[in-house]
Motif scaffolding. Structure first.
Motif, PDB file in Angstrom:
ATOM      1  N   LEU A 166       0.878  -1.181   0.000  1.00  0.00           N
ATOM      2  CA  LEU A 166       0.000   0.000   0.000  1.00  0.00           C
ATOM      3  C   LEU A 166       0.909   1.223   0.000  1.00  0.00           C
ATOM      4  O   LEU A 166       1.735   1.390   0.899  1.00  0.00           O
ATOM      5  CB  LEU A 166      -0.895  -0.031   1.240  1.00  0.00           C
ATOM      6  N   LEU A 167       0.771   2.038  -1.037  1.00  0.00           N
ATOM      7  CA  LEU A 167       1.638   3.200  -1.219  1.00  0.00           C
ATOM      8  C   LEU A 167       0.815   4.446  -0.884  1.00  0.00           C
ATOM      9  O   LEU A 167      -0.163   4.750  -1.576  1.00  0.00           O
ATOM     10  CB  LEU A 167       2.136   3.206  -2.666  1.00  0.00           C
ATOM     11  N   VAL A 168       1.225   5.119   0.184  1.00  0.00           N
ATOM     12  CA  VAL A 168       0.454   6.240   0.727  1.00  0.00           C
ATOM     13  C   VAL A 168       1.329   7.489   0.712  1.00  0.00           C
ATOM     14  O   VAL A 168       2.537   7.399   0.916  1.00  0.00           O
ATOM     15  CB  VAL A 168       0.053   5.943   2.198  1.00  0.00           C
ATOM     16  N   ASN A 169       0.713   8.621   0.497  1.00  0.00           N
ATOM     17  CA  ASN A 169       1.443   9.885   0.546  1.00  0.00           C
ATOM     18  C   ASN A 169       0.718  10.833   1.506  1.00  0.00           C
ATOM     19  O   ASN A 169      -0.445  11.164   1.292  1.00  0.00           O
ATOM     20  CB  ASN A 169       1.504  10.455  -0.882  1.00  0.00           C
ATOM     21  N   THR A 170       1.403  11.226   2.562  1.00  0.00           N
ATOM     22  CA  THR A 170       0.858  12.228   3.489  1.00  0.00           C
ATOM     23  C   THR A 170       1.998  13.009   4.107  1.00  0.00           C
ATOM     24  O   THR A 170       2.998  12.386   4.478  1.00  0.00           O
ATOM     25  CB  THR A 170      -0.018  11.593   4.583  1.00  0.00           C
ATOM     26  N   PRO A 171       1.896  14.327   4.174  1.00  0.00           N
ATOM     27  CA  PRO A 171       0.977  15.231   3.512  1.00  0.00           C
ATOM     28  C   PRO A 171       0.930  14.971   2.004  1.00  0.00           C
ATOM     29  O   PRO A 171       1.956  14.665   1.406  1.00  0.00           O
ATOM     30  CB  PRO A 171       1.549  16.618   3.821  1.00  0.00           C
ATOM     31  N   HIS A 172      -0.264  15.154   1.440  1.00  0.00           N
ATOM     32  CA  HIS A 172      -0.538  14.573   0.128  1.00  0.00           C
ATOM     33  C   HIS A 172      -0.442  15.584  -1.014  1.00  0.00           C
ATOM     34  O   HIS A 172      -1.114  16.617  -1.017  1.00  0.00           O
ATOM     35  CB  HIS A 172      -1.960  13.979   0.163  1.00  0.00           C
ATOM     36  N   ASN A 173       0.411  15.235  -1.968  1.00  0.00           N
ATOM     37  CA  ASN A 173       0.533  15.973  -3.222  1.00  0.00           C
ATOM     38  C   ASN A 173      -0.339  15.255  -4.252  1.00  0.00           C
ATOM     39  O   ASN A 173      -0.136  14.066  -4.470  1.00  0.00           O
ATOM     40  CB  ASN A 173       2.016  15.951  -3.654  1.00  0.00           C
TER      41      ASN A 173
END
Ligand code: PMP
Ligand code: GLN
Length: 390
Positions: A166-173
């Motif tokens: 699971l590839l997550v980005n936070t803070p999210h661009n």
């Protein structure tokens, strides 16, 4: 030429950042597209790099990175988040966050494996997942009133026993969302239930606003052993051109990343690595001032775009805001962004390339506010004197 392109790249268009920065250069427009600051990071860090260049640090760094940077990253994670890491085998330095993401996917995912990914996604995720011949399973960030939130129902429906990563980005661009406690808990719950490795791109970890705090997923119960965290000196210290990033996590997960990374670049930026170590140890105040300044710039840009009827979202983090151009009658973000240099002398980024779901991103335009205040004011001035309707 197109027929010579390897099949693994057929579904990967050229990066939108190159396209739009070339458009800005060609037209002389103000570039609020590609996310890079127009001011350098701290002088002491540049001096540390010069000292390293003059001091004989010009040959290959060790594959996992120079020891002082790995130690500084470990100290940073301890100081900021209470995460304990052994710099010997739980920290690897990479050629920016981009290489860390690529090495994580290539090191942990086999062809045909499913990779769930927050959508919209930073464009290198798409390329990397395609090059790994994996199957992309997007999980939407959806606009809810004045903000974007993770669709936790979609997360629960998407992540399952077939999910490898699971590839997550936070803070999210590009949405500017900072995952909240409910969203973080939902990610941890599905990851633990289905024994999924979570890769978290935290490059904007320090660029959060209105008193918010970034909470690494690695600090949630059950997550330390399954989470790889990625960051970069590019965003925190305004040195995007240095391409010095890092990945941290349990040794069992960092080892596969290093296995892939050694065949991508092997190593990079030997004299810049000690300078980034200096930055992590000594330039905390710079990062705080950067975030405070960016919060004012966010407000300047969002207020200005709002007055122009562009309906911007006020981001919780990152240095981007999204606005919806359907209100001005545009059929899609791409046509708006292509017309914008001619109409107003400004470049922004259409977000369609960040979506599998073409409808979800069709009208969303991303604007960067990591620019000097005078540049943002000039851009807003030009926008307000232009006809922005379709
Ligand atoms: N992840 C995200 C979310 C980004 O916005 C960027 C762009 N700066 C990167 C990764 C790439 O970082 P780097 O320049 O360190 O490779
Ligand atoms: N991360 C930057 C952005 O989102 C751009 C990086 C790049 O040009 N690849 O704008």
């Amino acid at each position: 030429m197109a027929d010579r392109l390897a099949r693994r790249l057929h579904r990967v268009p050229p990066t939108i950042f190159t396209t739009m920065s070339a458009l800005a250069a060609r037209t002389g427009a103000i570039n609020l597209g590609q996310g890079f600051p127009d001011q350098d990071g701290p002088p002491s860090v540049i001096e540390a790099a010069v000292a390293a260049l003059r001091g004989g640090r010009n040959q290959y760094a060790p594959g996992p990175g120079v020891p002082e940077l790995r130690e500084a990253v470990a100290r940073h994670q301890r100081r900021c988040y209470g995460i304990d890491l052994d710099p010997a085998d739980q920290v690897v330095v990479t050629a920016g966050a981009t290489e860390a993401i690529a090495a994580a996917v290539l090191g942990l995912v086999d062809p045909g494996d499913e990779v769930a990914v927050t959508e919209p996604y930073y464009d290198s995720y798409l390329a990397t997942i395609e090059m790994a011949a994996a199957v992309r399973r997007p999980v939407g960030m959806r606009r809810v009133g004045e903000e974007f939130r993770l669709d936790v129902d979609a997360l629960r429906a998407t992540v399952g026993d077939r999910t490898k990563l699971l590839l997550v980005n936070t803070p999210h661009n590009p949405t500017g969302a900072v995952l909240d406690a409910t969203e973080r808990a939902a990610i941890a719950e599905v990851a633990v239930r289905h024994d999924v490795v979570v890769v978290v791109d935290e490059v904007y970890e320090h660029l959060v606003y209105d008193g918010r705090r970034h909470v690494p997923l690695a600090t949630l119960p059950g997550m330390a052993e399954r989470t790889l965290s990625i960051s970069s000196a590019g965003k925190s210290f305004s040195f995007t051109g240095w391409k010095v990033g890092w990945v941290t996590g349990p040794a069992e997960l960092v080892a596969p990343v290093l296995s892939a990374k050694q065949w991508l670049t092997f190593t990079n930026a030997a004299p810049l690595q000690p300078a980034v170590a200096h930055a992590l140890d000594h330039e905390t105040a710079y990062v705080e001032e950067l975030a405070a300044g960016l919060q004012s710039k966010r407000d300047l840009l969002c207020d200005g775009l709002g007055k122009l009827g562009l309906d911007p979202v006020r981001p919780e983090g990152t240095y981007f805001t999204l606005s919806n151009v359907s209100t001005l009658g545009w059929p899609d973000a791409m046509s708006f962004c292509e017309a914008l240099p001619g109409r107003a002398g400004v470049v922004a980024i259409p977000t369609q390339p960040f979506y599998d779901d073409a409808d979800a991103g069709r009208h969303l335009v991303r604007w960067a506010f990591c620019k000097e205040t005078s540049v943002l004011e000039r851009a807003l001035d030009q926008l307000s004197n232009a006809d922005l309707t379709a």
